[in-house]
Scaffold this active site. Structure first.
Site, PDB file in Angstrom:
ATOM      1  N   GLN A   1      17.773  51.672  73.339  1.00 42.65           N
ATOM      2  CA  GLN A   1      18.054  50.970  72.077  1.00 42.65           C
ATOM      3  C   GLN A   1      19.518  51.086  71.672  1.00 42.65           C
ATOM      4  O   GLN A   1      20.004  50.336  70.845  1.00 42.65           O
ATOM      5  CB  GLN A   1      17.190  51.558  70.943  1.00 42.65           C
ATOM      6  CG  GLN A   1      15.709  51.307  71.133  1.00 42.65           C
ATOM      7  CD  GLN A   1      14.855  52.286  70.336  1.00 42.65           C
ATOM      8  OE1 GLN A   1      14.424  51.964  69.246  1.00 42.65           O
ATOM      9  NE2 GLN A   1      14.611  53.468  70.880  1.00 42.65           N
ATOM     10  N   ARG A   2      20.210  52.087  72.218  1.00 46.39           N
ATOM     11  CA  ARG A   2      21.609  52.306  71.841  1.00 46.39           C
ATOM     12  C   ARG A   2      22.594  51.716  72.841  1.00 46.39           C
ATOM     13  O   ARG A   2      23.793  51.665  72.576  1.00 46.39           O
ATOM     14  CB  ARG A   2      21.875  53.810  71.728  1.00 46.39           C
ATOM     15  CG  ARG A   2      21.514  54.309  70.384  1.00 46.39           C
ATOM     16  CD  ARG A   2      21.738  55.742  70.077  1.00 46.39           C
ATOM     17  NE  ARG A   2      22.566  56.552  70.888  1.00 46.39           N
ATOM     18  CZ  ARG A   2      22.555  57.893  70.803  1.00 46.39           C
ATOM     19  NH1 ARG A   2      21.745  58.492  69.954  1.00 46.39           N
ATOM     20  NH2 ARG A   2      23.341  58.606  71.545  1.00 46.39           N
TER      21      ARG A   2
ATOM     22  N   MET B   1      13.393  54.584  67.882  1.00 45.59           N
ATOM     23  CA  MET B   1      14.247  55.561  67.192  1.00 45.59           C
ATOM     24  C   MET B   1      14.282  55.285  65.684  1.00 45.59           C
ATOM     25  O   MET B   1      13.580  54.404  65.190  1.00 45.59           O
ATOM     26  CB  MET B   1      15.652  55.527  67.777  1.00 45.59           C
ATOM     27  CG  MET B   1      15.769  56.258  69.099  1.00 45.59           C
ATOM     28  SD  MET B   1      17.485  56.287  69.652  1.00 45.59           S
ATOM     29  CE  MET B   1      17.398  57.507  70.953  1.00 45.59           C
TER      30      MET B   1
ATOM     31  N   ARG C   1      -5.587  46.338  76.558  1.00 38.61           N
ATOM     32  CA  ARG C   1      -5.200  47.714  76.216  1.00 38.61           C
ATOM     33  C   ARG C   1      -4.528  47.807  74.846  1.00 38.61           C
ATOM     34  O   ARG C   1      -4.056  46.812  74.303  1.00 38.61           O
ATOM     35  CB  ARG C   1      -4.183  48.232  77.245  1.00 38.61           C
ATOM     36  CG  ARG C   1      -4.793  48.636  78.549  1.00 38.61           C
ATOM     37  CD  ARG C   1      -3.692  48.990  79.541  1.00 38.61           C
ATOM     38  NE  ARG C   1      -4.263  49.527  80.768  1.00 38.61           N
ATOM     39  CZ  ARG C   1      -3.620  49.567  81.929  1.00 38.61           C
ATOM     40  NH1 ARG C   1      -2.400  49.094  82.028  1.00 38.61           N
ATOM     41  NH2 ARG C   1      -4.196  50.085  82.993  1.00 38.61           N
TER      42      ARG C   1
ATOM     43  N   GLY D   1      28.171  58.030  61.663  1.00 33.80           N
ATOM     44  CA  GLY D   1      26.938  58.018  60.889  1.00 33.80           C
ATOM     45  C   GLY D   1      27.008  59.014  59.745  1.00 33.80           C
ATOM     46  O   GLY D   1      28.094  59.518  59.406  1.00 33.80           O
TER      47      GLY D   1
ATOM     48  N   ARG E   1      15.255  58.212  63.376  1.00 40.20           N
ATOM     49  CA  ARG E   1      15.230  59.508  62.669  1.00 40.20           C
ATOM     50  C   ARG E   1      14.259  59.452  61.492  1.00 40.20           C
ATOM     51  O   ARG E   1      13.103  59.123  61.713  1.00 40.20           O
ATOM     52  CB  ARG E   1      16.637  59.945  62.273  1.00 40.20           C
ATOM     53  CG  ARG E   1      17.488  60.302  63.493  1.00 40.20           C
ATOM     54  CD  ARG E   1      18.783  60.970  63.151  1.00 40.20           C
ATOM     55  NE  ARG E   1      18.601  62.357  62.755  1.00 40.20           N
ATOM     56  CZ  ARG E   1      18.330  63.363  63.590  1.00 40.20           C
ATOM     57  NH1 ARG E   1      18.221  63.134  64.880  1.00 40.20           N
ATOM     58  NH2 ARG E   1      18.174  64.584  63.147  1.00 40.20           N
TER      59      ARG E   1
ATOM     60  N   ASP F   1      20.088  53.394  63.272  1.00 41.98           N
ATOM     61  CA  ASP F   1      18.971  53.726  62.372  1.00 41.98           C
ATOM     62  C   ASP F   1      19.028  52.975  61.041  1.00 41.98           C
ATOM     63  O   ASP F   1      18.026  52.889  60.332  1.00 41.98           O
ATOM     64  CB  ASP F   1      18.964  55.233  62.078  1.00 41.98           C
ATOM     65  CG  ASP F   1      18.895  56.077  63.344  1.00 41.98           C
ATOM     66  OD1 ASP F   1      18.417  55.561  64.369  1.00 41.98           O
ATOM     67  OD2 ASP F   1      19.333  57.238  63.302  1.00 41.98           O
TER      68      ASP F   1
HETATM   69  O1  F6P Z   1      20.990  58.421  64.946  1.00 35.94           O
HETATM   70  C1  F6P Z   1      20.857  57.609  66.050  1.00 35.94           C
HETATM   71  C2  F6P Z   1      19.862  58.182  66.987  1.00 35.94           C
HETATM   72  O2  F6P Z   1      19.828  57.270  68.037  1.00 35.94           O
HETATM   73  C3  F6P Z   1      18.484  58.499  66.424  1.00 35.94           C
HETATM   74  O3  F6P Z   1      17.707  57.368  66.232  1.00 35.94           O
HETATM   75  C4  F6P Z   1      17.963  59.482  67.427  1.00 35.94           C
HETATM   76  O4  F6P Z   1      17.001  60.351  66.873  1.00 35.94           O
HETATM   77  C5  F6P Z   1      19.184  60.243  67.789  1.00 35.94           C
HETATM   78  O5  F6P Z   1      20.288  59.410  67.539  1.00 35.94           O
HETATM   79  C6  F6P Z   1      19.223  60.733  69.205  1.00 35.94           C
HETATM   80  O6  F6P Z   1      20.448  61.318  69.425  1.00 35.94           O
HETATM   81  P1  F6P Z   1      20.928  62.062  70.754  1.00 35.94           P
HETATM   82  O7  F6P Z   1      19.869  61.946  71.794  1.00 35.94           O
HETATM   83  O8  F6P Z   1      22.196  61.380  71.116  1.00 35.94           O
HETATM   84  O9  F6P Z   1      21.156  63.476  70.322  1.00 35.94           O
END
Ligand code: F6P
Length: 360
Positions: A286-287, A182, A175, A115, A184, A140
């Site tokens: 999400q990852r 995520m 509700r 990244g 950032r 992201d």
């Molecule tokens: O940059 C990818 C990302 O998944 C962001 O969306 C998130 O804020 C961050 O990494 C979290 O990273 P980690 O928990 O691995 O430090």
């Protein structure tokens, strides 16, 4: 074409679905051209410690196309220029050792899949004489110079599925459901998953929000009979005049951890509307998991192009998606920048026209 004999490959930063697909493409493409590939473990750690690397053959990458994570391991806390060590010295600069190890290993090119942070480190090594080709990675989707990073489509797909599931329970209980995603400092995941999931409010870092505007919109839904609502909140979004919510500050280190805004929005909406409100943080789900077909294809094209650029001697570059083509961008033109959602992005305007509020 340069007559390369041996190249290195590493993955750095947070993982993203599709990393293994890039590694596979790099190894298969390079080996078919007679180039040996050395896999470096845990980002640049593989060039700090000499026993943290291994030869990768096509056999080693067979079957990994559909796997999340990375067979090489990764870290977002291992910047060789300021390596965190547990001594009173604080961080240590291992960059000389990285350059030395690169040459000792007789590597002739380094493919860095990472990244913004990792690509910035790669660029610094490029100025120190390491021939680098970068491959942009992040769920992201905030890397400048490429319309897409692999991993983004998978994250959006997952978040959309989660929103679909929340819809049914939100409707059953009348509700408000708040979903924190995520991203950032960029709202791409929130915008795409929010629109794909039919959210009523989407809060993104690019547009600071006024909670009373969001509450008004949700009350209006109640009045016309839709007694439930879905609010998607990007982790980096913040209220007008407020600040970003952090789980952990950077504390002099490279990364701060964002999070917590979903719960805050949830409490504020409950107070403003008097409705039952719940929040969910999708976090690292999400990852994880298998990359979508789009991400597998993009990652494969990126990996193949990265080897081609190395063979052509086009170093100091990053592969990028400029539909319909995969192109090369100069690293010095993309590092240090982040790609955020522009105010006139067509999807944002379309969502507004549909009645989605962004809290402004
Ligand atoms: O940059 C990818 C990302 O998944 C962001 O969306 C998130 O804020 C961050 O990494 C979290 O990273 P980690 O928990 O691995 O430090």
């Amino acid at each position: 074409m340069a007559d390369l004999k041996r190249i290195g490959v590493l993955t750095g930063g947070g993982d993203a679905p599709g990393l293994n697909a890039v590694i596979r493409a790099v190894v298969k493409t390079a080996c078919n051209s007679g180039i040996e590939v050395i896999g470096l473990e845990d980002s640049f750690d593989g060039l700090i410690e000499t026993d943290r690397s291994r030869v990768l053959t096509p056999r080693d990458v067979t079957g990994i196309l559909r796997l999340g994570g990375t067979i090489l391991g990764t870290t977002n806390r291992g910047n060789p220029f300021a390596y965190p060590v547990t001594t009173s010295e604080g961080t240590h600069d291992y960059s000389d050792r990285v350059v030395e190890t690169f040459h000792k290993m007789k590597l002739e090119a380094l493919i860095v899949i990472g990244g913004g942070g990792t690509l910035a480190i790669a660029h610094k090594f490029c100025t120190r004489g390491i021939p680098v080709v970068g491959v942009p990675k992040t769920i992201d989707n905030d890397i400048a110079g490429t319309t897409n990073c692999f991993g983004f489509d998978t994250a959006v797909d997952f978040a959309t599925d989660a929103i679909d599931r929340l819809h049914t329970t939100a409707e059953a209980h009348h509700r408000i459901m708040v979903v924190e995603v995520m991203g950032r400092h960029a709202g791409w995941i929130a915008l795409y998953a929010g629109v794909a999931g039919g959210a009523d409010a989407i809060l993104i870092p690019e547009i600071s929000f006024d909670i009373s505007i969001v509450a008004d919109r949700l009350r209006a839904r109640d009045r016309w009979g839709a007694k439930f609502s879905i609010v998607v909140v990007a982790e980096g979004s913040f209220p007008k005049g407020g600040t970003i919510s952090l789980i952990e500050a950077a504390n002099g280190g490279p990364v701060e951890r964002l999070g917590g805004i979903g719960a805050q929005v949830c409490a504020a909406l409950a107070a403003a509307t008097g409705k039952e409100t719940r929040s969910v943080v999708l976090g690292h789900l999400q990852r994880g998991g298998a990359p979508t077909s789009f991400d597998r294809v993009l990652a494969t094209r990126f990996g193949g192009k990265a080897v081609e650029l190395a063979r052509c001697g086009e170093f100091g570059t990053m592969v990028a998606f400029d539909p319909p083509a995969i192109v090369a961008r100069r690293l010095d033109e993309v590092v240090g920048k982040i790609k955020v959602v522009p105010a006139d992005h067509d999807l944002l305007l379309t969502a507004r026209a549909l009645g989605v509020t962004f809290g402004d």
